[in-house]
Write an enzyme that holds these catalytic residues in place. Structure first.
Site, PDB file in Angstrom:
ATOM      1  N   CYS A 118       9.768  12.819  -7.399  1.00 38.27           N
ATOM      2  CA  CYS A 118      10.875  12.225  -6.654  1.00 38.27           C
ATOM      3  C   CYS A 118      11.723  11.425  -7.634  1.00 38.27           C
ATOM      4  O   CYS A 118      11.323  11.200  -8.779  1.00 38.27           O
ATOM      5  CB  CYS A 118      10.359  11.332  -5.526  1.00 38.27           C
ATOM      6  SG  CYS A 118      11.613  10.967  -4.263  1.00 38.27           S
ATOM      7  N   CYS A 120      13.333   8.375  -6.444  1.00 37.26           N
ATOM      8  CA  CYS A 120      13.642   7.062  -5.877  1.00 37.26           C
ATOM      9  C   CYS A 120      13.187   5.906  -6.763  1.00 37.26           C
ATOM     10  O   CYS A 120      13.891   4.892  -6.856  1.00 37.26           O
ATOM     11  CB  CYS A 120      13.067   6.942  -4.468  1.00 37.26           C
ATOM     12  SG  CYS A 120      11.281   7.151  -4.354  1.00 37.26           S
ATOM     13  N   CYS A 128      16.464   9.071  -3.066  1.00 31.91           N
ATOM     14  CA  CYS A 128      15.671  10.173  -3.609  1.00 31.91           C
ATOM     15  C   CYS A 128      16.515  11.303  -4.181  1.00 31.91           C
ATOM     16  O   CYS A 128      15.996  12.396  -4.440  1.00 31.91           O
ATOM     17  CB  CYS A 128      14.743  10.715  -2.527  1.00 31.91           C
ATOM     18  SG  CYS A 128      13.630   9.465  -1.849  1.00 31.91           S
ATOM     19  N   LYS A 193       7.452  14.469   6.165  1.00 28.79           N
ATOM     20  CA  LYS A 193       7.481  13.072   5.723  1.00 28.79           C
ATOM     21  C   LYS A 193       8.441  12.303   6.622  1.00 28.79           C
ATOM     22  O   LYS A 193       9.639  12.566   6.650  1.00 28.79           O
ATOM     23  CB  LYS A 193       7.905  12.971   4.259  1.00 28.79           C
ATOM     24  CG  LYS A 193       7.909  11.534   3.725  1.00 28.79           C
ATOM     25  CD  LYS A 193       8.306  11.502   2.261  1.00 28.79           C
ATOM     26  CE  LYS A 193       8.313  10.091   1.720  1.00 28.79           C
ATOM     27  NZ  LYS A 193       8.702  10.040   0.296  1.00 28.79           N
ATOM     28  N   ARG A 203       6.670   0.640  -1.455  1.00 28.48           N
ATOM     29  CA  ARG A 203       8.012   0.436  -2.012  1.00 28.48           C
ATOM     30  C   ARG A 203       8.077  -0.838  -2.830  1.00 28.48           C
ATOM     31  O   ARG A 203       8.780  -0.898  -3.837  1.00 28.48           O
ATOM     32  CB  ARG A 203       9.037   0.437  -0.881  1.00 28.48           C
ATOM     33  CG  ARG A 203       9.216   1.817  -0.264  1.00 28.48           C
ATOM     34  CD  ARG A 203      10.232   1.832   0.858  1.00 28.48           C
ATOM     35  NE  ARG A 203      10.372   3.188   1.400  1.00 28.48           N
ATOM     36  CZ  ARG A 203      11.111   3.493   2.447  1.00 28.48           C
ATOM     37  NH1 ARG A 203      11.799   2.548   3.073  1.00 28.48           N
ATOM     38  NH2 ARG A 203      11.189   4.742   2.877  1.00 28.48           N
ATOM     39  N   ARG A 215      16.616   5.810   4.590  1.00 19.37           N
ATOM     40  CA  ARG A 215      16.359   7.211   4.233  1.00 19.37           C
ATOM     41  C   ARG A 215      16.303   8.124   5.455  1.00 19.37           C
ATOM     42  O   ARG A 215      15.784   9.224   5.386  1.00 19.37           O
ATOM     43  CB  ARG A 215      15.046   7.298   3.435  1.00 19.37           C
ATOM     44  CG  ARG A 215      15.158   6.588   2.091  1.00 19.37           C
ATOM     45  CD  ARG A 215      13.886   6.657   1.280  1.00 19.37           C
ATOM     46  NE  ARG A 215      14.096   6.002  -0.004  1.00 19.37           N
ATOM     47  CZ  ARG A 215      13.160   5.329  -0.666  1.00 19.37           C
ATOM     48  NH1 ARG A 215      11.947   5.237  -0.177  1.00 19.37           N
ATOM     49  NH2 ARG A 215      13.444   4.758  -1.832  1.00 19.37           N
ATOM     50  N   LYS A 246       2.825  12.941   6.187  1.00 23.17           N
ATOM     51  CA  LYS A 246       2.844  11.550   5.728  1.00 23.17           C
ATOM     52  C   LYS A 246       3.753  10.739   6.650  1.00 23.17           C
ATOM     53  O   LYS A 246       4.879  11.168   6.893  1.00 23.17           O
ATOM     54  CB  LYS A 246       3.372  11.506   4.286  1.00 23.17           C
ATOM     55  CG  LYS A 246       3.488  10.106   3.688  1.00 23.17           C
ATOM     56  CD  LYS A 246       4.093  10.165   2.293  1.00 23.17           C
ATOM     57  CE  LYS A 246       4.230   8.766   1.710  1.00 23.17           C
ATOM     58  NZ  LYS A 246       4.851   8.782   0.371  1.00 23.17           N
ATOM     59  N   SER A 272       0.373   3.255   2.198  1.00 20.91           N
ATOM     60  CA  SER A 272       0.138   1.868   1.806  1.00 20.91           C
ATOM     61  C   SER A 272       0.093   0.911   2.988  1.00 20.91           C
ATOM     62  O   SER A 272      -0.739  -0.006   3.030  1.00 20.91           O
ATOM     63  CB  SER A 272       1.220   1.429   0.820  1.00 20.91           C
ATOM     64  OG  SER A 272       2.517   1.531   1.413  1.00 20.91           O
ATOM     65  N   TYR A 311      -5.875   5.282  -0.591  1.00 27.35           N
ATOM     66  CA  TYR A 311      -6.229   4.218  -1.518  1.00 27.35           C
ATOM     67  C   TYR A 311      -7.691   3.810  -1.360  1.00 27.35           C
ATOM     68  O   TYR A 311      -8.224   3.067  -2.183  1.00 27.35           O
ATOM     69  CB  TYR A 311      -5.296   3.017  -1.308  1.00 27.35           C
ATOM     70  CG  TYR A 311      -3.837   3.401  -1.520  1.00 27.35           C
ATOM     71  CD1 TYR A 311      -3.311   3.506  -2.798  1.00 27.35           C
ATOM     72  CD2 TYR A 311      -3.022   3.713  -0.439  1.00 27.35           C
ATOM     73  CE1 TYR A 311      -1.992   3.892  -2.999  1.00 27.35           C
ATOM     74  CE2 TYR A 311      -1.703   4.106  -0.628  1.00 27.35           C
ATOM     75  CZ  TYR A 311      -1.200   4.198  -1.910  1.00 27.35           C
ATOM     76  OH  TYR A 311       0.105   4.597  -2.109  1.00 27.35           O
TER      77      TYR A 311
END
Length: 324
Positions: A118, A120, A128, A193, A203, A215, A246, A272, A311
């Site tokens: 990407c 971004c 992006c 997404k 972010r 976005r 996602k 996240s 994660y």
């Protein structure tokens, strides 16, 4: 007399384990990592406990732990040294992700290296793609996105994962890779997404927040699921090898719907915000870390995901060692 008693199969631990329908395995897990410029940097990310910004010289130590935990795949993100309107470091062969790929490939040749593709994080406007007069341009951005994927492949990536949501980017990447003799590099597309608020901690960690607007003109409306099927179908037609949904937890129905319609391997990204909410609840004494980790990851697998980007990957792998 009651001859139907479902509790018979719940009475003892070994019976519950024997009839368990959904199990998360180590091979299902992919660990995301954040790479930064500099030396001797391993700095915990604010808002994402247990996750770190890692300089390239610290990457091998982290990968060693991941490998020893039994995780076989990582997804690399990079924070650039400089930003400009065109995200130049994204496709610079000496860029931070490219450096990270070479480091992992040299010391851990058996590790599956996936890379986020990407612009971004690398653009000064945080969008992006290329921006002109406040509009994110689609077709003009494809060449830069495809070139980014090519430099990742040249550095040694096994799989490139475009997350930009520009129309036609899978076809552009496939063509670019094939023309440069990287036919064996696979594409895991962020096919579905959503324009989600769950990306907030990422972010902040990646410095990728848009500097104007949002976005929603290119990421999907959280209210839509039929659109997810159209997006996935286009990526299949353009040559994607794997699909992805996602975020994950708020979109379990979408994961199931996409899996039911397409025979390709399907990934889901426990993002996240999902991770940080859980960690904050654990810190506040509201939830048990291991129990909520296992329950949420199991729910993503049960919905139909073949692989889970999370994660929690390293933690989950260690839990599996201790409980199976």
């Amino acid at each position: 007399m009651r001859n139907k008693r479902p509790r018979r199969l719940r009475e003892k631990t070994f019976i519950r384990n024997l009839v368990q329908e959904t199990t998360v395995h180590k091979n299902d897990l992919i660990q995301p990592l954040f790479i930064v410029h500099g030396k001797e940097i391993k700095k915990e990310i604010d808002g994402m406990p247990g996750q770190y910004h890692l300089s390239v010289d610290q990457l091998s130590g982290e990968i060693k732990e991941i490998k020893e935990a039994g995780i076989k795949a990582v997804l690399l993100f990079g924070l650039p040294q400089y930003k400009d309107a065109f995200g130049s470091e994204a496709y610079d062969p000496r860029g931070i992700v490219q450096q990270g790929i070479r480091e992992v490939r040299e010391h851990f040749p058996e590790m599956l290296i996936m890379t986020d593709v990407c612009l971004c994080q690398y653009t000064d406007h945080g969008h992006c793609g290329i921006v002109e007069n406040g509009k994110v341009l689609n077709d003009e951005s494809l060449e830069l996105i495809a070139q980014t994927a090519l430099t990742h492949a040249q550095a040694g990536a096994d799989t490139v994962a475009p997350s930009d949501m520009m129309d036609g980017r899978v076809a552009a990447i496939r063509q670019k890779l094939d023309l440069n003799d990287f036919q064996d590099v696979s594409i895991m597309s962020y096919s579905v997404k959503y324009a989600s608020v769950f990306y907030g901690p990422f972010r902040q960690a990646a410095g990728s927040s848009p500097q104007f607007g949002d976005r929603r003109s290119y990421q999907m409306d959280p209210a839509n699921v039929q659109e997810a099927l159209r997006e996935a179908q286009l990526d299949v037609e353009e040559g994607a090898d794997m699909l992805m949904v996602k975020p994950a937890l708020a979109y379990l129905d979408v994961i199931k719907t996409v899996k039911d319609h397409f025979p390709l391997p399907l990934g889901a990204y426990q993002v996240s915000g999902e991770y940080s909410m859980i960690k904050n609840a654990v810190k506040g004494g509201l939830l048990n870390n291991d129990q909520i980790m296992v329950e949420t990851l199991t729910s993503i697998k049960r919905a139909g995901a073949d692989m889970i980007i999370t994660y929690f990957a390293k933690e989950m792998a260690r839990w599996i060692d201790n409980h199976r």
